[in-house]
Design an enzyme around this catalytic site. Structure first.
Site, short mmCIF file in Angstrom:
data_model
loop_
_atom_site.label_atom_id
_atom_site.label_comp_id
_atom_site.label_asym_id
_atom_site.label_seq_id
_atom_site.Cartn_x
_atom_site.Cartn_y
_atom_site.Cartn_z
N THR A 196 -117.80 43.57 88.22
CA THR A 196 -117.18 44.62 89.02
C THR A 196 -116.97 45.90 88.23
O THR A 196 -117.00 46.99 88.78
CB THR A 196 -115.83 44.11 89.57
OG1 THR A 196 -116.10 43.03 90.45
CG2 THR A 196 -115.08 45.18 90.31
N TYR A 201 -117.96 45.43 97.94
CA TYR A 201 -118.83 46.27 97.10
C TYR A 201 -119.85 45.36 96.45
O TYR A 201 -119.78 44.14 96.57
CB TYR A 201 -118.00 46.97 96.00
CG TYR A 201 -117.26 45.97 95.14
CD1 TYR A 201 -115.99 45.53 95.48
CD2 TYR A 201 -117.87 45.41 94.01
CE1 TYR A 201 -115.33 44.58 94.71
CE2 TYR A 201 -117.21 44.46 93.24
CZ TYR A 201 -115.94 44.05 93.59
OH TYR A 201 -115.30 43.11 92.85
N SER A 221 -120.85 37.62 87.33
CA SER A 221 -120.65 36.59 86.30
C SER A 221 -120.59 35.18 86.85
O SER A 221 -120.71 34.22 86.09
CB SER A 221 -119.41 36.90 85.49
OG SER A 221 -118.23 36.65 86.22
N THR A 241 -115.39 39.33 86.14
CA THR A 241 -114.14 38.64 85.82
C THR A 241 -114.15 37.16 86.21
O THR A 241 -113.32 36.39 85.74
CB THR A 241 -112.94 39.33 86.50
OG1 THR A 241 -113.20 39.40 87.90
CG2 THR A 241 -112.72 40.71 85.93
N ASP A 242 -115.09 36.75 87.08
CA ASP A 242 -115.07 35.35 87.55
C ASP A 242 -115.18 34.34 86.41
O ASP A 242 -114.50 33.32 86.40
CB ASP A 242 -116.19 35.11 88.56
CG ASP A 242 -115.88 35.70 89.93
OD1 ASP A 242 -114.91 36.47 90.04
OD2 ASP A 242 -116.60 35.38 90.90
N LYS A 244 -108.33 33.86 84.78
CA LYS A 244 -108.19 34.65 86.00
C LYS A 244 -107.32 33.85 86.96
O LYS A 244 -107.71 32.79 87.44
CB LYS A 244 -109.57 34.92 86.60
CG LYS A 244 -109.55 35.84 87.82
CD LYS A 244 -110.98 36.14 88.29
CE LYS A 244 -111.01 37.10 89.45
NZ LYS A 244 -112.39 37.47 89.83
N GLU A 261 -100.67 9.66 81.71
CA GLU A 261 -101.06 9.28 83.08
C GLU A 261 -102.03 8.11 83.09
O GLU A 261 -102.10 7.36 84.06
CB GLU A 261 -101.72 10.48 83.78
CG GLU A 261 -100.76 11.49 84.37
CD GLU A 261 -100.16 11.01 85.68
OE1 GLU A 261 -100.67 10.03 86.25
OE2 GLU A 261 -99.16 11.60 86.11
N1 LIG Z 1 -113.89 41.35 89.52
C1 LIG Z 1 -115.11 40.90 89.23
O1 LIG Z 1 -115.69 41.24 88.21
C2 LIG Z 1 -115.72 39.90 90.17
C3 LIG Z 1 -117.15 40.26 90.52
C4 LIG Z 1 -118.12 39.13 90.34
N2 LIG Z 1 -117.77 37.97 91.12
C5 LIG Z 1 -118.28 38.80 88.86
O2 LIG Z 1 -117.60 37.96 88.33
O3 LIG Z 1 -119.10 39.43 88.23
#
Ligand SMILES: NC(=O)CC[C@H](N)C(=O)O
Length: 337
Positions: A20, A34, A67, A100-101, A173, A294
């Site tokens: 992103t 987007y 990602s 970010t994924d 995340k 457990e």
């Molecule tokens: N906020 C993001 O970067 C998510 C965008 C996309 N799903 C990625 O991980 O590249």
């Protein structure tokens, strides 16, 4: 005088991978709708001219992907390029822009395998650069600030999101619709404010120079898969993953990495067949799996993932399995890294 100041600046390379932070939407109102991985690294650098006051910055487009689609080969390719740059005396710090994924997976991978004390910062954004209140510019500015600072040396791979400096090992995340998305159960290491870092704590786990793993000796990564647990879970996924060749299965368990009585016999049988069983937890704010609590791990010869979430446990398991298939050694690594 200006020339002298210029010479003192650190040399920082930005490796761009997509996400992103390189995303673009149709309108400034599109914060969530987007396309990721659209904008090239030269544009990202040009969008933040203030970077040149922090460091001598240059960029490389290593890949351009969202990602969630990153592969083990992508990880190895990125890891090798980071190692080459870290070996260069002309490079003082490295920034990686990333979706970010799976940012937490890549950051942890690099934290395990890069043999350097030079700062390595992984950074992304929650909103594309085309959106109102886009967060990527400041996150990138903070990443370059930390990458060019001497204090960031030897602290392992770091993540700068939302003004915080997080350990790449701990951070995850936690929510996908807020800019305040990246959290660690154990808290951030520091803060970046107006290009200056403020540190509060240090990572306690082995990383980078103190790690026994080295990207230069890793030719490929073994198949490690994750099976998610819930009420009424069946053993279908576990069996299928083993049959397709998984060397280890991360059990994304409930609570303390608990295993349903419906699947315990299958996991025992898979272990007897040579598959490593690694108990992690999918609880939201951070699991913490205790050995023999457990389940009788000693008796079943299973491994516990300590506080690593399933996706991070998978990264460590892949790296660890390049060295050993001994479950006791794997357990030692899960405590130490
Ligand atoms: N906020 C993001 O970067 C998510 C965008 C996309 N799903 C990625 O991980 O590249």
């Amino acid at each position: 005088k200006e020339v002298q100041t210029q010479q003192k600046l650190a040399n920082v390379v930005i490796l761009a991978t997509g996400g992103t932070i390189a995303g673009a939407g149709a309108s400034a109102a599109n914060s969530a709708t987007y396309q990721a991985a659209k904008v090239g690294i030269e544009q990202l650098i040009a969008d933040v001219p203030q970077l040149s006051q922090l460091a001598n910055v240059r960029g490389e487009q290593v890949m351009q992907i969202a990602s969630e689609s990153i592969t083990n080969d992508n990880l190895l390719q990125l890891g090798r390029r980071v190692a080459e740059l870290a070996d260069s005396k002309d490079v003082d710090g490295i920034v990686i822009t990333h979706g970010t994924d799976t940012l937490e997976e890549t950051a942890y991978f690099l934290n395990l395998v890069e043999k350097t004390d030079k700062p390595i910062i992984v950074v992304g954004s929650m909103r594309p650069g085309t959106a109102m209140s886009a967060d990527g510019m400041l996150n990138l500015y903070n990443a370059v600030a930390v990458a060019s600072s001497k204090e960031a040396r030897g602290k392992g791979v770091l993540v700068t999101m939302n003004d915080e400096i997080q350990s790449g090992r701990d951070v995850s995340k936690m929510i996908n619709i807020k800019t305040e998305a990246f959290k660690s159960a154990w808290g951030p290491l520091g803060m970046v404010v107006e290009g200056k870092s403020y540190w509060f704590r240090l990572p306690a786990k082995r990383h980078t120079l103190d790690s026994e793993f080295d990207i230069k000796t890793i030719k490929s990564l073994p198949d490690v898969e994750i099976a998610y647990s819930y009420g009424n879970v069946s053993d279908t996924a576990y069996k299928a993953l083993a049959q397709s060749g998984a060397k280890a299965i991360i059990h994304a368990g409930t609570g303390n990495g608990a295993v349903s009585s419906r699947v315990v016999p299958t996991l025992q049988a898979l272990r007897k067949d040579g598959v490593q069983i690694i108990r992690s937890s999918h609880v939201n704010a951070g699991g913490f799996v205790l050995r023999n609590a457990e389940q009788p791990d000693d008796k079943y010869d299973w491994v516990v993932a300590h506080d690593l979430n399933p996706q991070k446990a998978r990264i460590l398991a892949m790296v660890a399995l390049t060295k050993t298939n001994d479950s006791k050694e794997l357990q030692r690594m899960f405590w130490e890294y």
